[in-house]
Design a protein around this motif. Sequence first.
Motif, PDB file in Angstrom:
ATOM      1  N   GLY A 167       0.792  -1.217   0.000  1.00 12.25           N
ATOM      2  CA  GLY A 167       0.000   0.000   0.000  1.00 12.25           C
ATOM      3  C   GLY A 167       0.826   1.270   0.000  1.00 12.25           C
TER       4      GLY A 167
ATOM      5  N   ARG B  59      -3.309   5.138   5.503  1.00  7.43           N
ATOM      6  CA  ARG B  59      -3.098   4.295   4.324  1.00  7.43           C
ATOM      7  C   ARG B  59      -4.192   4.624   3.326  1.00  7.43           C
ATOM      8  NH1 ARG B  59      -4.842  -0.364   2.153  1.00  7.43           N
ATOM      9  NH2 ARG B  59      -6.010  -1.048   3.985  1.00  7.43           N
TER      10      ARG B  59
ATOM     11  N   VAL C 191      -6.705   3.726   0.570  1.00  7.00           N
ATOM     12  CA  VAL C 191      -7.436   2.532   0.141  1.00  7.00           C
ATOM     13  C   VAL C 191      -7.983   2.723  -1.273  1.00  7.00           C
ATOM     14  CG1 VAL C 191      -9.394   1.008   0.648  1.00  7.00           C
ATOM     15  CG2 VAL C 191      -8.053   1.984   2.527  1.00  7.00           C
TER      16      VAL C 191
ATOM     17  N   ASN D   3     -10.047   1.123  -5.941  1.00  9.29           N
ATOM     18  CA  ASN D   3      -9.198   0.508  -4.929  1.00  9.29           C
ATOM     19  C   ASN D   3      -7.763   0.437  -5.439  1.00  9.29           C
ATOM     20  OD1 ASN D   3      -7.771  -1.792  -3.539  1.00  9.29           O
ATOM     21  ND2 ASN D   3      -9.656  -1.708  -2.338  1.00  9.29           N
TER      22      ASN D   3
ATOM     23  N   ASN E  73      -5.114  -0.860  -3.426  1.00 12.02           N
ATOM     24  CA  ASN E  73      -4.329  -1.713  -2.519  1.00 12.02           C
ATOM     25  C   ASN E  73      -3.195  -2.446  -3.215  1.00 12.02           C
ATOM     26  OD1 ASN E  73      -5.636  -1.066  -0.123  1.00 12.02           O
ATOM     27  ND2 ASN E  73      -7.194  -2.635  -0.416  1.00 12.02           N
TER      28      ASN E  73
ATOM     29  N   GLU F  76      -7.797   0.369  10.188  1.00  6.95           N
ATOM     30  CA  GLU F  76      -7.300  -0.750   9.381  1.00  6.95           C
ATOM     31  C   GLU F  76      -7.309  -2.055  10.176  1.00  6.95           C
ATOM     32  OE1 GLU F  76      -3.711  -1.639   6.266  1.00  6.95           O
ATOM     33  OE2 GLU F  76      -3.321  -0.209   7.862  1.00  6.95           O
TER      34      GLU F  76
END
Length: 166
Positions: free
Chosen positions: A35, A57, A59, A65, A67, A95
Amino acid sequence: MSQASPPPPRLCHIKKWPHFDGYGFNLHAEKNKPGQYVGSIDAHSPADAAGLKEDDRIVEVNGVNVNMENHKQVVGRIKAVVGETRLLVVDKACEEWHREEQVVVRAGLPYVIHLSSERGEEREEEEVIDTRLQSVSRESPSYPVTVHREEEAATSTGRNSPQART
Protein backbone atom coordinates in the motif's frame (compact mmCIF):
# COMPACT_ATOMS: atom_id res chain seq x y z
CA MET A 1 -17.46 -7.86 17.37
CA SER A 2 -14.63 -6.28 19.30
CA GLN A 3 -16.17 -2.77 19.45
CA ALA A 4 -19.67 -1.34 19.33
CA SER A 5 -18.79 1.01 16.48
CA PRO A 6 -15.87 0.58 14.11
CA PRO A 7 -13.23 3.28 13.69
CA PRO A 8 -14.50 4.96 10.51
CA PRO A 9 -12.62 5.29 7.24
CA ARG A 10 -12.45 8.86 5.89
CA LEU A 11 -13.28 9.92 2.35
CA CYS A 12 -11.24 13.09 1.88
CA HIS A 13 -12.19 15.32 -1.05
CA ILE A 14 -9.10 17.44 -1.65
CA LYS A 15 -9.54 20.38 -3.97
CA LYS A 16 -6.60 22.61 -4.88
CA TRP A 17 -6.73 26.22 -3.73
CA PRO A 18 -5.63 29.14 -5.93
CA HIS A 19 -3.33 30.49 -3.18
CA PHE A 20 -1.66 27.13 -2.36
CA ASP A 21 0.71 25.12 -4.55
CA GLY A 22 -0.44 21.47 -4.80
CA TYR A 23 -2.46 19.42 -2.31
CA GLY A 24 -0.03 19.72 0.60
CA PHE A 25 0.93 16.14 1.37
CA ASN A 26 3.41 13.54 0.25
CA LEU A 27 2.90 9.88 -0.49
CA HIS A 28 5.24 7.00 0.32
CA ALA A 29 5.46 3.23 0.60
CA GLU A 30 6.58 1.51 3.78
CA LYS A 31 9.08 -1.35 3.78
CA ASN A 32 7.49 -4.79 3.97
CA LYS A 33 3.97 -3.31 3.99
CA PRO A 34 1.71 -3.24 0.95
CA GLY A 35 0.00 0.00 0.00
CA GLN A 36 0.70 3.70 -0.16
CA TYR A 37 0.79 5.91 2.92
CA VAL A 38 0.37 9.61 3.58
CA GLY A 39 3.63 11.19 4.73
CA SER A 40 3.90 14.70 6.06
CA ILE A 41 0.97 17.10 5.75
CA ASP A 42 1.59 20.80 5.17
CA ALA A 43 -0.16 22.92 7.80
CA HIS A 44 -3.09 24.96 6.46
CA SER A 45 -3.06 23.05 3.16
CA PRO A 46 -5.99 21.55 1.22
CA ALA A 47 -4.92 18.07 2.48
CA ASP A 48 -4.93 19.34 6.07
CA ALA A 49 -8.36 20.95 5.62
CA ALA A 50 -9.73 17.74 4.06
CA GLY A 51 -8.77 15.65 7.08
CA LEU A 52 -5.76 13.69 5.82
CA LYS A 53 -3.50 12.52 8.65
CA GLU A 54 0.12 11.44 8.63
CA ASP A 55 0.48 7.63 8.29
CA ASP A 56 -3.01 7.17 6.81
CA ARG A 57 -3.10 4.30 4.32
CA ILE A 58 -4.77 5.12 1.02
CA VAL A 59 -7.44 2.53 0.14
CA GLU A 60 -9.15 4.21 -2.82
CA VAL A 61 -8.32 7.07 -5.18
CA ASN A 62 -11.29 8.62 -7.00
CA GLY A 63 -13.39 5.51 -6.32
CA VAL A 64 -10.79 2.92 -7.42
CA ASN A 65 -9.20 0.51 -4.93
CA VAL A 66 -5.41 0.96 -5.02
CA ASN A 67 -4.33 -1.71 -2.52
CA MET A 68 -2.36 -3.62 -5.17
CA GLU A 69 -1.01 -0.61 -7.08
CA ASN A 70 2.51 0.76 -6.92
CA HIS A 71 3.55 4.33 -6.09
CA LYS A 72 3.60 5.52 -9.71
CA GLN A 73 0.11 4.12 -10.39
CA VAL A 74 -1.38 5.74 -7.27
CA VAL A 75 0.22 9.12 -8.09
CA GLY A 76 -1.20 8.82 -11.61
CA ARG A 77 -4.69 8.24 -10.22
CA ILE A 78 -4.38 11.23 -7.87
CA LYS A 79 -3.38 13.44 -10.83
CA ALA A 80 -6.04 11.99 -13.18
CA VAL A 81 -8.69 14.56 -12.22
CA VAL A 82 -7.34 18.09 -12.64
CA GLY A 83 -7.46 20.21 -9.49
CA GLU A 84 -9.03 17.69 -7.13
CA THR A 85 -8.92 14.13 -5.86
CA ARG A 86 -10.93 11.91 -3.51
CA LEU A 87 -8.94 9.66 -1.20
CA LEU A 88 -10.48 6.96 0.97
CA VAL A 89 -8.06 6.55 3.87
CA VAL A 90 -7.74 4.52 7.06
CA ASP A 91 -5.66 5.10 10.15
CA LYS A 92 -3.99 2.23 12.01
CA ALA A 93 -6.94 1.56 14.36
CA CYS A 94 -9.44 1.58 11.48
CA GLU A 95 -7.30 -0.75 9.38
CA GLU A 96 -6.78 -3.21 12.25
CA TRP A 97 -10.49 -3.31 13.19
CA HIS A 98 -11.57 -4.00 9.62
CA ARG A 99 -8.92 -6.70 9.18
CA GLU A 100 -9.90 -8.43 12.46
CA GLU A 101 -13.61 -8.26 11.63
CA GLN A 102 -12.96 -9.25 7.99
CA VAL A 103 -14.80 -6.20 6.66
CA VAL A 104 -13.57 -4.82 3.34
CA VAL A 105 -12.97 -1.07 3.53
CA ARG A 106 -14.79 0.74 0.73
CA ALA A 107 -16.36 4.18 0.26
CA GLY A 108 -19.86 2.67 0.32
CA LEU A 109 -19.71 1.68 4.00
CA PRO A 110 -22.46 3.55 5.88
CA TYR A 111 -20.11 4.93 8.54
CA VAL A 112 -17.49 6.48 6.24
CA ILE A 113 -16.80 10.08 7.25
CA HIS A 114 -16.93 12.52 4.31
CA LEU A 115 -14.55 15.48 4.56
CA SER A 116 -13.57 18.21 2.13
CA SER A 117 -11.07 21.03 1.69
CA GLU A 118 -13.88 23.13 0.23
CA ARG A 119 -15.49 25.26 2.91
CA GLY A 120 -19.11 24.40 3.50
CA GLU A 121 -19.00 21.06 1.71
CA GLU A 122 -18.43 19.09 4.91
CA ARG A 123 -22.00 19.72 5.99
CA GLU A 124 -24.30 19.88 3.00
CA GLU A 125 -27.36 20.16 5.26
CA GLU A 126 -25.89 22.93 7.41
CA GLU A 127 -28.53 25.33 8.70
CA VAL A 128 -28.20 28.90 7.49
CA ILE A 129 -29.11 31.48 10.13
CA ASP A 130 -30.09 35.04 9.23
CA THR A 131 -28.14 37.18 11.71
CA ARG A 132 -29.59 40.54 10.64
CA LEU A 133 -31.56 42.40 13.32
CA GLN A 134 -35.28 42.26 12.62
CA SER A 135 -37.86 44.84 13.76
CA VAL A 136 -40.15 43.59 16.52
CA SER A 137 -43.83 44.38 16.76
CA ARG A 138 -45.39 45.49 20.09
CA GLU A 139 -48.14 42.88 19.68
CA SER A 140 -47.71 39.53 21.38
CA PRO A 141 -46.53 37.17 18.67
CA SER A 142 -47.64 33.55 18.53
CA TYR A 143 -44.02 32.47 18.03
CA PRO A 144 -40.88 33.09 20.14
CA VAL A 145 -39.03 36.35 19.49
CA THR A 146 -35.50 37.21 20.57
CA VAL A 147 -35.17 40.76 21.82
CA HIS A 148 -31.66 42.15 21.52
CA ARG A 149 -30.09 44.29 24.27
CA GLU A 150 -30.23 47.44 22.09
CA GLU A 151 -34.00 47.07 21.81
CA GLU A 152 -34.35 46.44 25.57
CA ALA A 153 -32.39 49.64 26.32
CA ALA A 154 -34.43 51.69 23.84
CA THR A 155 -37.72 50.38 25.24
CA SER A 156 -36.76 50.96 28.89
CA THR A 157 -35.70 54.59 28.21
CA GLY A 158 -38.94 55.41 26.42
CA ARG A 159 -37.38 55.78 22.97
CA ASN A 160 -38.93 54.12 19.96
CA SER A 161 -37.64 50.68 19.02
CA PRO A 162 -34.87 50.76 16.45
CA GLN A 163 -35.72 49.90 12.90
CA ALA A 164 -34.38 46.77 11.22
CA ARG A 165 -30.73 47.02 10.24
CA THR A 166 -28.64 44.97 7.85
